[in-house]
Design a protein around this motif. Structure first.
Motif, PDB file in Angstrom:
ATOM      1  N   SER A 190       0.736  -1.126  -0.082  1.00 42.88           N
ATOM      2  CA  SER A 190      -0.111  -0.141   0.052  1.00 42.88           C
ATOM      3  C   SER A 190       0.893   1.158   0.009  1.00 42.88           C
ATOM      4  O   SER A 190       1.951   1.023   0.530  1.00 42.88           O
ATOM      5  CB  SER A 190      -0.845  -0.102   1.314  1.00 42.88           C
ATOM      6  OG  SER A 190      -1.652  -1.002   1.421  1.00 42.88           O
ATOM      7  N   THR A 191       0.381   2.293  -0.626  1.00 42.85           N
ATOM      8  CA  THR A 191       0.962   3.622  -0.445  1.00 42.85           C
ATOM      9  C   THR A 191       0.082   4.487  -0.290  1.00 42.85           C
ATOM     10  O   THR A 191      -1.350   4.459  -0.830  1.00 42.85           O
ATOM     11  CB  THR A 191       1.943   4.064  -1.953  1.00 42.85           C
ATOM     12  OG1 THR A 191       1.058   4.030  -2.883  1.00 42.85           O
ATOM     13  CG2 THR A 191       2.916   2.820  -1.944  1.00 42.85           C
ATOM     14  N   ARG A 192       0.239   5.881   0.240  1.00 40.31           N
ATOM     15  CA  ARG A 192      -0.702   7.079   0.148  1.00 40.31           C
ATOM     16  C   ARG A 192       0.223   8.225   0.087  1.00 40.31           C
ATOM     17  O   ARG A 192       1.166   8.222   0.908  1.00 40.31           O
ATOM     18  CB  ARG A 192      -1.446   6.943   1.408  1.00 40.31           C
ATOM     19  CG  ARG A 192      -2.052   8.004   1.799  1.00 40.31           C
ATOM     20  CD  ARG A 192      -3.303   7.757   2.925  1.00 40.31           C
ATOM     21  NE  ARG A 192      -4.293   8.937   2.609  1.00 40.31           N
ATOM     22  CZ  ARG A 192      -5.423   8.947   3.078  1.00 40.31           C
ATOM     23  NH1 ARG A 192      -5.824   8.268   4.043  1.00 40.31           N
ATOM     24  NH2 ARG A 192      -6.169   9.748   2.618  1.00 40.31           N
ATOM     25  N   VAL A 193      -0.198   9.172  -0.512  1.00 36.33           N
ATOM     26  CA  VAL A 193       0.421  10.519  -0.681  1.00 36.33           C
ATOM     27  C   VAL A 193      -0.537  11.609  -0.123  1.00 36.33           C
ATOM     28  O   VAL A 193      -1.794  11.605  -0.536  1.00 36.33           O
ATOM     29  CB  VAL A 193       1.113  10.670  -2.236  1.00 36.33           C
ATOM     30  CG1 VAL A 193       0.024  10.994  -3.008  1.00 36.33           C
ATOM     31  CG2 VAL A 193       1.951  12.023  -2.070  1.00 36.33           C
ATOM     32  N   ARG A 249       6.097  14.347  -4.381  1.00 36.39           N
ATOM     33  CA  ARG A 249       6.286  14.370  -2.676  1.00 36.39           C
ATOM     34  C   ARG A 249       6.733  12.591  -2.428  1.00 36.39           C
ATOM     35  O   ARG A 249       6.033  11.636  -3.221  1.00 36.39           O
ATOM     36  CB  ARG A 249       4.936  14.503  -2.037  1.00 36.39           C
ATOM     37  CG  ARG A 249       4.475  15.699  -1.982  1.00 36.39           C
ATOM     38  CD  ARG A 249       3.310  16.133  -1.311  1.00 36.39           C
ATOM     39  NE  ARG A 249       2.251  15.904  -2.135  1.00 36.39           N
ATOM     40  CZ  ARG A 249       1.043  15.846  -1.653  1.00 36.39           C
ATOM     41  NH1 ARG A 249       0.464  16.289  -0.565  1.00 36.39           N
ATOM     42  NH2 ARG A 249       0.007  15.504  -2.714  1.00 36.39           N
ATOM     43  N   PRO A 250       7.367  12.324  -1.335  1.00 38.26           N
ATOM     44  CA  PRO A 250       7.610  10.971  -1.047  1.00 38.26           C
ATOM     45  C   PRO A 250       6.145  10.208  -0.433  1.00 38.26           C
ATOM     46  O   PRO A 250       5.411  10.694   0.207  1.00 38.26           O
ATOM     47  CB  PRO A 250       8.468  10.949   0.042  1.00 38.26           C
ATOM     48  CG  PRO A 250       8.588  12.492   0.474  1.00 38.26           C
ATOM     49  CD  PRO A 250       8.174  13.079  -0.581  1.00 38.26           C
ATOM     50  N   ARG A 251       6.132   9.106  -1.310  1.00 41.17           N
ATOM     51  CA  ARG A 251       4.843   8.567  -0.755  1.00 41.17           C
ATOM     52  C   ARG A 251       4.849   7.674   0.607  1.00 41.17           C
ATOM     53  O   ARG A 251       5.964   7.071   0.790  1.00 41.17           O
ATOM     54  CB  ARG A 251       4.110   7.392  -1.870  1.00 41.17           C
ATOM     55  CG  ARG A 251       3.893   7.886  -3.061  1.00 41.17           C
ATOM     56  CD  ARG A 251       3.354   7.161  -4.166  1.00 41.17           C
ATOM     57  NE  ARG A 251       3.250   7.740  -5.433  1.00 41.17           N
ATOM     58  CZ  ARG A 251       3.556   7.388  -6.702  1.00 41.17           C
ATOM     59  NH1 ARG A 251       4.129   6.241  -6.826  1.00 41.17           N
ATOM     60  NH2 ARG A 251       3.339   8.053  -7.591  1.00 41.17           N
ATOM     61  N   ARG A 252       3.919   7.643   1.487  1.00 38.08           N
ATOM     62  CA  ARG A 252       3.898   6.700   2.585  1.00 38.08           C
ATOM     63  C   ARG A 252       3.687   5.328   2.185  1.00 38.08           C
ATOM     64  O   ARG A 252       2.864   5.037   1.283  1.00 38.08           O
ATOM     65  CB  ARG A 252       2.596   7.162   3.642  1.00 38.08           C
ATOM     66  CG  ARG A 252       2.945   8.661   4.064  1.00 38.08           C
ATOM     67  CD  ARG A 252       1.534   9.369   4.491  1.00 38.08           C
ATOM     68  NE  ARG A 252       0.971   8.640   5.685  1.00 38.08           N
ATOM     69  CZ  ARG A 252      -0.173   8.807   5.997  1.00 38.08           C
ATOM     70  NH1 ARG A 252      -1.047   9.725   5.016  1.00 38.08           N
ATOM     71  NH2 ARG A 252      -0.709   8.449   7.076  1.00 38.08           N
TER      72      ARG A 252
END
Ligand code: IMP
Length: 422
Positions: free
Chosen positions: A267-270, A300-303
């Protein structure tokens, strides 16, 4: 004749660009139904990398026609920047891309408003600052300006004037020149150029359906960013889910034959908002580096975090996903073990369905199942039999728990790095 919709099943950035690009070969028309230049669809063709924000990735196939529907909000400056960039790289979009006359414009003051509102907010959303929220805000408030308003200078001017009047207290601190005259001049400078791209796209698509054409409908962002079903208020301002395809294009639900959900193998979230499986440690950094998880629109770096099956199950239900495409499997290649979230712990309860109460969701802790890693390179593998056994078990586990059939696995960013299943 088939109409397929491609939706993101997580927080966007699932790799829809590549999947749409692959499926375009079976389509006559590719249509985008919501969002705006906040999206960033990355497609690699041969040695070339394309990042598209507004224009459907179908444009990269020379003989295909693209549509930008009424549900999309359009920043004309971005649109023409993208058109010009495509032309410079030898792709001619003329006569192959149609925009709905009812699509709303992202006006220069929308970006100013957004910057101001984000600054003021206590719980920042972390938007892309492309003016998307304020443009949809005006649309819903019935104060928006549509493409067709450009045709009559008087009407257009009056609408801009009215808008600026009602937004005065937000815009008064802006350093930009936001006078009616300046805005009218700037936006109308695109009028002649845009006219060649505009038509009644709902009529066009419905005629195409009658002629048995194959349609591919492209969603932007992902299910958990949907304004109704996402992690409200931490999401975008449109319906990213399948219903948005009907309202954002003006086609009936019966026209949809197949819904394809795209999910990343993790998973990722920005941007901000709850993300139960987030890894705020070296493993999260490892996924970010290996998966090149930096925003295609804002850099932006993704979480990053583990795969959340509660989210996937929810996205399958909301969208009626028939088939799943799993992307970026190869990013997990080096791990000894891989966790997947199968439920949430809230107080003393275990929840196995995605909660609609977002105040509750923020407090949920993930419940994990641990699966063995495969410790073998899977990059560029093109046949399922060639995948290591544990990678296949991982995919089976996803399939069993989401009740949607995996039809495609992406093992790299090139078109060729793909496994097709029957
Ligand atoms: P907005 O769409 O610019 O209003 O941003 C709202 C939220 O959606 C923010 O958290 C953004 O980071 C996120 N977002 C918007 N577009 C995308 C996208 O294409 N991929 C991933 N996140 C996105």
């Amino acid at each position: 004749m088939t109409t397929r919709v491609v939706v993101g099943m997580q927080w966007g950035d699932e790799g829809k660009g590549k999947i749409v690009d692959i499926l375009t070969s079976q389509a006559d028309i590719v249509a985008r139904y919501q969002g705006g230049a906040n999206a960033g669809h990355t497609v690699v063709v041969g040695e070339q990398k394309f990042i598209l924000h507004l224009i459907p990735s179908g444009i990269l196939h020379p003989e295909k026609v693209c549509v930008i529907g009424n549900g999309v909000v359009i920043d004309l400056e971005y649109f023409f920047t993208e058109i010009d960039a495509l032309k410079k790289r030898g792709i001619n979009p003329e006569g192959r891309i149609w925009i709905s006359q009812s699509a709303h414009l992202v006006m220069p003051y929308h970006k100013t408003m957004e910057a101001y509102e984000e600054e003021k907010r206590k719980d920042k959303i972390g938007t892309t600052l492309r003016g998307i929220g304020p443009a949809y805000q005006d649309k819903i408030a019935r104060a928006g300006i549509r493409i067709s308003d450009l045709w009559d200078k008087k009407i257009f001017e009056a609408k801009v004037k009215e808008n600026l009047k009602s937004k005065q207290n937000v815009l008064k601190n802006s350093k930009e020149n936001l006078s009616t005259a300046q805005i009218v001049k700037k936006v109308l400078s695109f009028k002649t150029k845009i006219k060649n791209y505009v038509r009644d796209t709902s009529l066009f698509l419905n005629q195409a359906l009658k002629q048995n054409k194959n349609l591919l409908l492209e969603g932007a962002q992902g299910t958990l960013l949907d304004i109704d079903f996402g992690t409200y208020p931490f999401g975008t301002s449109s319906n990213t889910t399948v219903g948005g395809a009907c309202t954002g294009l003006g086609i009936p639900p019966q026209a949809i034959d197949e819904v394809i959900g795209v999910a990343k193998a993790y998973s990722t979230r920005v941007g901000n908002g709850p993300f139960p499986t987030e890894l705020s440690n070296s493993l999260g950094s490892f996924l970010r580096q290996k998966g090149d998880e930096f925003g295609a629109t804002t850099s932006r770096p993704r979480r990053c975090g583990w795969l959340d099956l509660v989210v996937l199950k929810y996205a399958t239900r909301i969208n009626g996903v028939d088939e799943l495409a799993i992307t970026k499997l190869d990013v997990l290649d080096n791990l000894d073990e891989i966790k997947v979230c199968t439920g949430y712990k809230y107080k003393n309860e275990i929840l196995d369905e995605f909660p609609q109460d977002q105040n509750l969701f923020e407090k949920c802790k993930p419940v994990y199942q641990t699966l063995p890693g495969w410790k073998t390179a899977t990059q560029s593998i093109t046949r399922i039999e060639k995948l290591p056994l544990n990678a296949r078990r991982y995919l089976d586990y996803i399939q069993e728990n989401t009740e949607a059939k995996i039809f495609l696995i992406s093992t790299g960013c090139r078109r060729e790095d793909t496994i097709f299943l029957d």
